[in-house]
Design a protein around this motif. Structure first.
Motif: not given
Length: 255
Positions: A188-199
């Motif tokens: 779940l730490k990956a979600l801290q820096r993940a960006k919306p796919l729309a970007v």
């Protein structure tokens, strides 16, 4: 007439040899791209180019040697000896090439803060890999294993990695002692820096169709998907769901 007859027979033998070589190459390709370099690692880790180089040389050289050496006027024992030697050399070359491809294969996809990194076996210290628990050992016949990394135990450990990486040494992703299973809180730490796919799709509009197909195949709402860049030989991104599980990959620069 004798030369024409020899060439006809030699061409026939070379054609049969070529057919057999292509069949063996297809079986080798199924092994390499089905197990060692599954999509998209054949591009992320450069496996396709390495395999094609080895196979093309092997497939071409074998039949050419048969064409040169085949002579129906030779005694049968001598003819079979010559052709058997060609096949033996060809198989030895293919075996060595496959060994090289296997040794260079990607073994880990490491989630490192704001990216995933494709790590090949040559980038790792064998002694450190051997200390990993069984669940984190490289797959002998499978594709890369996705792992997370733990935080440094103290400032000393953090500074050691920092200074060595700045000087061109290994970063966290190349240090197996930091590896953790990619699950639970670690994933779940990956979600801290993940960006919306729309970007990503705004920057790479050519991937909209592929993204829609991916979301549809997984039964997911594309608006809920996020991404992180993947560092490899080419620019790709990993598409994640809200549980930080990788649902697929899209081609393009994610930074």
């Amino acid at each position: 007439m004798v030369m024409k007859f020899r060439m006809q027979r030699a061409l026939r033998a070379a054609a049969l040899h070529l057919g057999g070589s292509l069949l063996v190459a297809a079986l080798a390709g199924a092994l390499v791209f089905g197990l060692w370099y599954p999509y998209p690692y054949r591009e992320l880790a450069g496996g396709r180019e390495l395999f094609l180089l080895i196979v093309v040389v092997d497939v071409v050289c074998g039949p050419l040697l048969t064409l040169v050496l085949y002579n129906p006027a030779k005694p049968r024992a001598e003819l079979w000896r010559d052709l058997g030697l060609v096949v033996l050399i060809q198989l030895a070359a293919l075996g060595y090439g496959l060994h090289v491809v296997w040794q260079a294969r990607p073994v880990y996809l490491v989630q490192e803060v704001d990216r995933f990194k494709v790590i090949g076996l040559p980038a790792l210290e064998a002694a450190e890999v051997a200390k990993l628990p069984a669940a984190l050992q490289p797959r002998w016949m499978g594709g890369p294993l996705t792992v997370a990394i733990r935080s440094p135990k103290d400032v000393k450990e953090k500074n050691k990695v920092l200074f060595e990486s700045v000087e061109g040494g290994r970063d966290y992703a190349e240090r197996p002692e930091f590896y953790l299973p990619y699950e639970g809180a670690a994933a779940l730490k990956a979600l801290q820096r993940a960006k919306p796919l729309a970007v990503f799709l705004d920057k790479q509009p050519s991937q909209r169709s592929a993204a829609a197909d991916l979301a549809a195949s997984k039964g997911l709402d594309m608006a809920q998907l996020v991404y992180l860049p993947v560092v490899g030989r080419q620019d790709w991104v990993a598409v994640l769901d809200q549980q930080a599980q990788i649902q697929g990959f899209l081609k393009g620069d994610g930074f």
